[in-house]
Design a protein around this motif. Structure first.
Motif, PDB file in Angstrom:
ATOM      1  N   GLY A  63       4.398 -15.258  -0.260  1.00  0.00           N
ATOM      2  CA  GLY A  63       4.017 -14.030   0.411  1.00  0.00           C
ATOM      3  C   GLY A  63       3.271 -14.291   1.706  1.00  0.00           C
ATOM      4  N   GLY A  64       3.653 -13.600   2.757  1.00  0.00           N
ATOM      5  CA  GLY A  64       2.971 -13.741   4.043  1.00  0.00           C
ATOM      6  C   GLY A  64       2.080 -12.554   4.345  1.00  0.00           C
ATOM      7  N   TRP A  65       2.620 -11.359   4.140  1.00  0.00           N
ATOM      8  CA  TRP A  65       1.846 -10.140   4.362  1.00  0.00           C
ATOM      9  C   TRP A  65       2.184  -9.119   3.275  1.00  0.00           C
ATOM     10  N   LEU A  66       1.219  -8.359   2.937  1.00  0.00           N
ATOM     11  CA  LEU A  66       1.396  -7.236   2.040  1.00  0.00           C
ATOM     12  C   LEU A  66       1.227  -5.978   2.880  1.00  0.00           C
ATOM     13  N   ILE A  67       2.157  -5.074   2.746  1.00  0.00           N
ATOM     14  CA  ILE A  67       2.128  -3.890   3.611  1.00  0.00           C
ATOM     15  C   ILE A  67       2.266  -2.624   2.779  1.00  0.00           C
ATOM     16  N   SER A  68       1.420  -1.686   3.056  1.00  0.00           N
ATOM     17  CA  SER A  68       1.580  -0.377   2.431  1.00  0.00           C
ATOM     18  C   SER A  68       1.734   0.648   3.542  1.00  0.00           C
ATOM     19  N   SER A  69       2.455   1.704   3.233  1.00  0.00           N
ATOM     20  CA  SER A  69       2.682   2.721   4.246  1.00  0.00           C
ATOM     21  C   SER A  69       2.622   4.090   3.602  1.00  0.00           C
ATOM     22  N   SER A  70       1.873   4.917   4.222  1.00  0.00           N
ATOM     23  CA  SER A  70       1.782   6.291   3.742  1.00  0.00           C
ATOM     24  C   SER A  70       1.749   7.191   4.959  1.00  0.00           C
ATOM     25  N   GLN A  71       2.634   8.156   4.981  1.00  0.00           N
ATOM     26  CA  GLN A  71       2.806   9.000   6.154  1.00  0.00           C
ATOM     27  C   GLN A  71       3.020   8.102   7.381  1.00  0.00           C
ATOM     28  N   ALA A  72       2.235   8.257   8.405  1.00  0.00           N
ATOM     29  CA  ALA A  72       2.517   7.485   9.617  1.00  0.00           C
ATOM     30  C   ALA A  72       1.630   6.248   9.724  1.00  0.00           C
ATOM     31  N   LYS A  73       0.869   5.990   8.657  1.00  0.00           N
ATOM     32  CA  LYS A  73      -0.058   4.855   8.742  1.00  0.00           C
ATOM     33  C   LYS A  73       0.449   3.679   7.915  1.00  0.00           C
ATOM     34  N   MET A  74       0.289   2.511   8.443  1.00  0.00           N
ATOM     35  CA  MET A  74       0.714   1.306   7.762  1.00  0.00           C
ATOM     36  C   MET A  74      -0.480   0.360   7.696  1.00  0.00           C
ATOM     37  N   VAL A  75      -0.754  -0.150   6.485  1.00  0.00           N
ATOM     38  CA  VAL A  75      -1.853  -1.103   6.338  1.00  0.00           C
ATOM     39  C   VAL A  75      -1.257  -2.460   6.026  1.00  0.00           C
ATOM     40  N   THR A  76      -1.635  -3.453   6.807  1.00  0.00           N
ATOM     41  CA  THR A  76      -1.097  -4.796   6.584  1.00  0.00           C
ATOM     42  C   THR A  76      -2.239  -5.740   6.223  1.00  0.00           C
TER      43      THR A  76
END
Lengths: 190, 229
Positions: free
Chosen positions: B133-146
């Motif tokens: 794994g290099g990055w974990l990404i979550s996305s909700s609506q227009a926001k993305m958390v990496t």
């Protein structure tokens, strides 16, 4: 270098610009012995030549997109990058920084507006060896030492054990004769 | 040829040969930068001398040079760059929803107790070709958390750029990723339609500051598929 070879190299450089590692591997296989020999001739030191060759190919991977086959022949582009990088190291060692390929790029030396001129310039290269052989031995040696080994006027003077003024004169006349010969050769069908 | 043209011809040749002093070279460059005719004359010498360089007897460098190049460019751990052209390969890159969701919950601790029905939370792990794994990404609506998962990804001379690959279209940039820690990215409105379950995201290695062309220029190092949780 035949036109087809240049086309193949141009295709590989295009592939590299698109991130194709196979193209990068192929270009390294084809060109690294030629570029390494040229760099080594200038640096005279194998480990330094290896470092410079590494820099050149890293640069190629990162900047392949700046190459446009309509603007310069692939071999000219590759040799220029390798030679400038080697000269850059040489000048840095002498405390006199050489200009970089990027500066030449900015200065427009790789903008070729006219394909006809490009074809004419390709002819110039074809006539070089013929014209070099027409120079006298002193003029020829001075040009070869300066171009292929990156020597300064002073260093050519030491190498040939001749006064600096004599070397400058040989170079100037040699280049003038070379220029005239190549220009004439291009106008006469071979 | 006039005396002036002759002088310029010799200076151009010496420029190409690398024989001008640094000061003279700079003056030379300042002159030709706005003079196409002088640029052409200088290129004449570049092309004239190229065969001289090509006539040097080739000499193969030691294999360690290639190994060092591969290492510096990250090829020793990167997947084939033909990825951009071979999207079918990415079909195999799926992750277990349950395990990924668990990692997500542990790392972010931001899972809402109860998801709003109308708000879908998406996530993915971007893996390298060794499934690390290099990055974990979550996305909700227009926001993305990496969040960066791998300390080995640090490289001061490059940036990692995140891309979404809309089917049948060229990759679109979502922005640069932090090499360490967490970063929030805002997904532009025109791209949000592509961030949906099943979408493929990828990370390429780019020059510092990101791709100068708007398209990936470096190797693809990490890929992953978006899932809904």
């Amino acid at each position: 270098m035949a036109l087809n070879d240049n086309k193949n190299l141009a295709a590989l450089i295009k592939g590299i610009s698109q991130g194709q590692r196979n193209s990068f591997n192929d270009l390294y296989s084809i060109m690294s012995p030629k570029l390494f020999a040229l760099i080594l001739r200038i640096t005279k030191e194998e480990s330094k030549a290896e470092d410079i060759l590494q820099e050149v190919f890293i640069k190629l991977w990162q900047n392949a997109k700046t190459y446009d086959p309509a603007k310069a022949q692939a071999t000219t582009w590759l040799y220029t990058i390798a030679r400038n990088r080697a000269l850059d190291h040489l000048r840095t060692d002498r405390g006199n920084r050489h200009q970089s390929f990027e500066e030449e790029l900015v200065a427009g030396l790789y903008d070729e507006p006219n394909p006809q001129q490009l074809a004419e310039h390709a002819l110039l290269g074809q006539y070089l060896s013929r014209c070099l052989n027409l120079l006298n031995e002193n003029q020829k040696k001075s040009i070869q030492f300066a171009y292929l080994e990156g020597l300064t006027h002073f260093e050519v003077s030491s190498k040939l054990a001749k006064p600096l003024g004599t070397i400058k004169s040989w170079l100037r006349r040699g280049l003038q004769n070379l220029s005239t010969c190549v220009e004439r050769a291009c106008k006469v069908p071979s | 040829m006039s005396r002036r043209d002759y002088f310029w011809d010799i200076i151009s040749a010496k420029f190409v040969m690398g024989m001008l002093s640094n000061k003279t070279r700079q003056r030379f460059l300042r002159i030709i930068i706005n003079d196409p005719q002088k640029q052409t004359e200088t290129r004449k010498w570049q092309m004239t001398f190229t065969p001289l360089a090509g006539a040097v007897k080739p000499l193969s460098p030691h294999p360690r040079v290639w190994r060092r190049i591969e290492k510096q460019l990250g090829f020793d751990r990167a997947p084939s760059p033909s990825f951009w052209q071979n999207l079918s390969l990415w079909k195999g890159l799926t992750a277990s929803t349950a395990s990924v969701a668990l990692i997500f919950a542990i790392l972010f601790n931001t899972l809402p107790p109860q998801k709003a029905i109308e708000t879908q939370t998406l996530m993915l792990v971007l893996n390298d070709d060794q499934s690390r794994g290099g990055w974990l990404i979550s996305s909700s609506q227009a926001k993305m958390v990496t969040v960066s998962l791998n300390q080995e990804t640090k490289t001061p001379h490059n940036s990692y750029e995140l891309w979404v690959l809309p089917p049948g279209q060229a990759p679109l940039s979502l922005g640069l990723l932090n090499q360490q820690g967490r970063k929030e990215l805002r997904v532009p409105d025109q791209l949000s339609q592509w961030i949906r379950p099943g979408a493929t995201l990828a990370v390429s290695l780019e020059p510092v500051g990101g791709s100068p062309t708007g398209a990936p220029t470096g190797p693809v190092l990490y890929t992953g598929k978006v899932i809904s949780i």
